[in-house]
Design a protein around this motif. Structure first.
Motif, PDB file in Angstrom:
ATOM      1  N   UNK A  13       0.744  -1.219   0.129  1.00 47.25           N
ATOM      2  CA  UNK A  13       0.073  -0.064   0.047  1.00 47.25           C
ATOM      3  C   UNK A  13       0.718   1.288  -0.080  1.00 47.25           C
ATOM      4  N   UNK A  14       2.102   1.156   0.684  1.00 51.16           N
ATOM      5  CA  UNK A  14       2.866   2.414   0.738  1.00 51.16           C
ATOM      6  C   UNK A  14       3.594   2.721  -0.733  1.00 51.16           C
ATOM      7  N   UNK A  15       3.825   1.665  -1.515  1.00 46.68           N
ATOM      8  CA  UNK A  15       4.251   1.636  -2.783  1.00 46.68           C
ATOM      9  C   UNK A  15       3.260   2.328  -3.774  1.00 46.68           C
ATOM     10  N   UNK A  16       2.059   1.970  -3.624  1.00 41.00           N
ATOM     11  CA  UNK A  16       0.736   2.597  -4.477  1.00 41.00           C
ATOM     12  C   UNK A  16       0.717   4.050  -3.879  1.00 41.00           C
ATOM     13  N   UNK A  17       0.603   4.230  -2.644  1.00 43.96           N
ATOM     14  CA  UNK A  17       0.592   5.656  -2.088  1.00 43.96           C
ATOM     15  C   UNK A  17       1.593   6.433  -2.689  1.00 43.96           C
ATOM     16  N   UNK A  18       2.770   6.074  -2.545  1.00 47.78           N
ATOM     17  CA  UNK A  18       3.743   6.882  -3.282  1.00 47.78           C
ATOM     18  C   UNK A  18       3.562   7.016  -4.724  1.00 47.78           C
ATOM     19  N   UNK A  19       3.214   6.132  -5.483  1.00 48.52           N
ATOM     20  CA  UNK A  19       3.273   6.387  -6.590  1.00 48.52           C
ATOM     21  C   UNK A  19       1.930   7.308  -7.082  1.00 48.52           C
ATOM     22  N   UNK A  20       0.815   7.492  -6.317  1.00 44.80           N
ATOM     23  CA  UNK A  20      -0.252   8.230  -6.637  1.00 44.80           C
ATOM     24  C   UNK A  20       0.246   9.771  -6.203  1.00 44.80           C
ATOM     25  N   UNK A  21       0.767   9.735  -4.827  1.00 47.58           N
ATOM     26  CA  UNK A  21       1.474  11.012  -4.292  1.00 47.58           C
ATOM     27  C   UNK A  21       2.214  11.875  -5.154  1.00 47.58           C
ATOM     28  N   UNK A  22       3.281  10.889  -5.687  1.00 43.16           N
ATOM     29  CA  UNK A  22       4.111  11.779  -6.626  1.00 43.16           C
ATOM     30  C   UNK A  22       3.797  11.899  -8.016  1.00 43.16           C
ATOM     31  N   UNK A  23       2.840  11.158  -8.411  1.00 39.83           N
ATOM     32  CA  UNK A  23       2.204  11.645  -9.735  1.00 39.83           C
ATOM     33  C   UNK A  23       1.604  12.904  -9.726  1.00 39.83           C
ATOM     34  N   UNK A  24       0.882  13.158  -8.588  1.00 38.92           N
ATOM     35  CA  UNK A  24       0.491  14.619  -8.548  1.00 38.92           C
ATOM     36  C   UNK A  24       1.391  15.717  -8.141  1.00 38.92           C
ATOM     37  N   UNK A  25       2.414  15.609  -7.026  1.00 40.01           N
ATOM     38  CA  UNK A  25       3.405  16.432  -6.600  1.00 40.01           C
ATOM     39  C   UNK A  25       4.826  16.247  -7.166  1.00 40.01           C
ATOM     40  N   UNK A  26       5.301  17.499  -7.494  1.00 31.81           N
ATOM     41  CA  UNK A  26       6.778  17.227  -7.783  1.00 31.81           C
ATOM     42  C   UNK A  26       7.482  17.465  -6.597  1.00 31.81           C
ATOM     43  N   UNK A  27       8.660  16.482  -6.463  1.00 31.50           N
ATOM     44  CA  UNK A  27       9.415  16.653  -5.331  1.00 31.50           C
ATOM     45  C   UNK A  27      10.257  17.821  -5.087  1.00 31.50           C
ATOM     46  N   UNK A  28      10.632  18.346  -6.237  1.00 36.80           N
ATOM     47  CA  UNK A  28      11.330  19.802  -6.131  1.00 36.80           C
ATOM     48  C   UNK A  28      10.579  21.043  -5.367  1.00 36.80           C
ATOM     49  N   UNK A  29       9.087  20.709  -5.591  1.00 39.28           N
ATOM     50  CA  UNK A  29       8.193  21.795  -5.219  1.00 39.28           C
ATOM     51  C   UNK A  29       7.511  21.482  -3.855  1.00 39.28           C
ATOM     52  N   UNK A  30       8.152  20.569  -3.053  1.00 36.83           N
ATOM     53  CA  UNK A  30       7.504  20.171  -1.694  1.00 36.83           C
ATOM     54  C   UNK A  30       8.079  21.404  -0.681  1.00 36.83           C
ATOM     55  N   UNK A  31       7.249  21.754   0.332  1.00 38.04           N
ATOM     56  CA  UNK A  31       7.885  22.496   1.530  1.00 38.04           C
ATOM     57  C   UNK A  31       7.543  21.693   2.768  1.00 38.04           C
ATOM     58  N   UNK A  32       8.340  22.007   3.567  1.00 34.86           N
ATOM     59  CA  UNK A  32       8.467  21.270   4.811  1.00 34.86           C
ATOM     60  C   UNK A  32       8.671  22.384   5.795  1.00 34.86           C
ATOM     61  N   UNK A  38      15.220  20.478   0.325  1.00 36.65           N
ATOM     62  CA  UNK A  38      16.410  20.560  -0.448  1.00 36.65           C
ATOM     63  C   UNK A  38      17.161  19.420  -0.960  1.00 36.65           C
ATOM     64  N   UNK A  39      16.193  18.180  -0.679  1.00 38.78           N
ATOM     65  CA  UNK A  39      16.848  16.876  -0.861  1.00 38.78           C
ATOM     66  C   UNK A  39      16.831  16.429  -2.433  1.00 38.78           C
ATOM     67  N   UNK A  40      17.523  15.605  -2.849  1.00 39.62           N
ATOM     68  CA  UNK A  40      17.640  15.134  -4.345  1.00 39.62           C
ATOM     69  C   UNK A  40      16.153  14.459  -4.663  1.00 39.62           C
ATOM     70  N   UNK A  41      15.669  14.331  -5.496  1.00 37.20           N
ATOM     71  CA  UNK A  41      14.490  13.563  -6.031  1.00 37.20           C
ATOM     72  C   UNK A  41      14.166  12.230  -5.383  1.00 37.20           C
ATOM     73  N   UNK A  42      15.701  11.476  -5.640  1.00 34.10           N
ATOM     74  CA  UNK A  42      15.708  10.028  -5.070  1.00 34.10           C
ATOM     75  C   UNK A  42      15.505   9.949  -3.593  1.00 34.10           C
ATOM     76  N   UNK A  43      16.285  10.955  -2.967  1.00 35.42           N
ATOM     77  CA  UNK A  43      16.204  11.118  -1.552  1.00 35.42           C
ATOM     78  C   UNK A  43      14.603  11.366  -0.932  1.00 35.42           C
TER      79      UNK A  43
END
Length: 81
Positions: A13-32, A38-43
């Protein structure tokens, strides 16, 4: 052996949730906490996957906890006789 009943479904389920989440969100545009991530996309993908896995594992673990029969809970609360 009970760990596999929690970890394997939560992994899937985590694999599916990650695919859905990162299909919608770009990892370079996330805010915490108001700061850009400022992490790499793979991180970011890895941290996201483990975060989703942790939440899904907690959900599965709580389900297993609440599925215990009342006799088992009462016997454990009474202590050894």
């Amino acid at each position: 052996m009970k760990q596999i009943l929690v970890l394997w479904p939560s992994f899937l389920v985590a694999g599916i949730a990650e695919m859905v989440f990162f299909t919608v969100m770009d990892p370079q545009q996330l805010y915490l906490f108001g700061q850009p991530v400022d992490f790499s996309p793979i991180a970011t993908y890895s941290i996201g996957f483990f975060g989703f896995w942790l939440v899904c594992a907690a959900s599965s673990l709580l389900t297993m906890f609440f599925l215990r029969p009342g006799e088992e809970i009462n016997r454990a609360a009474a202590g050894p006789r």
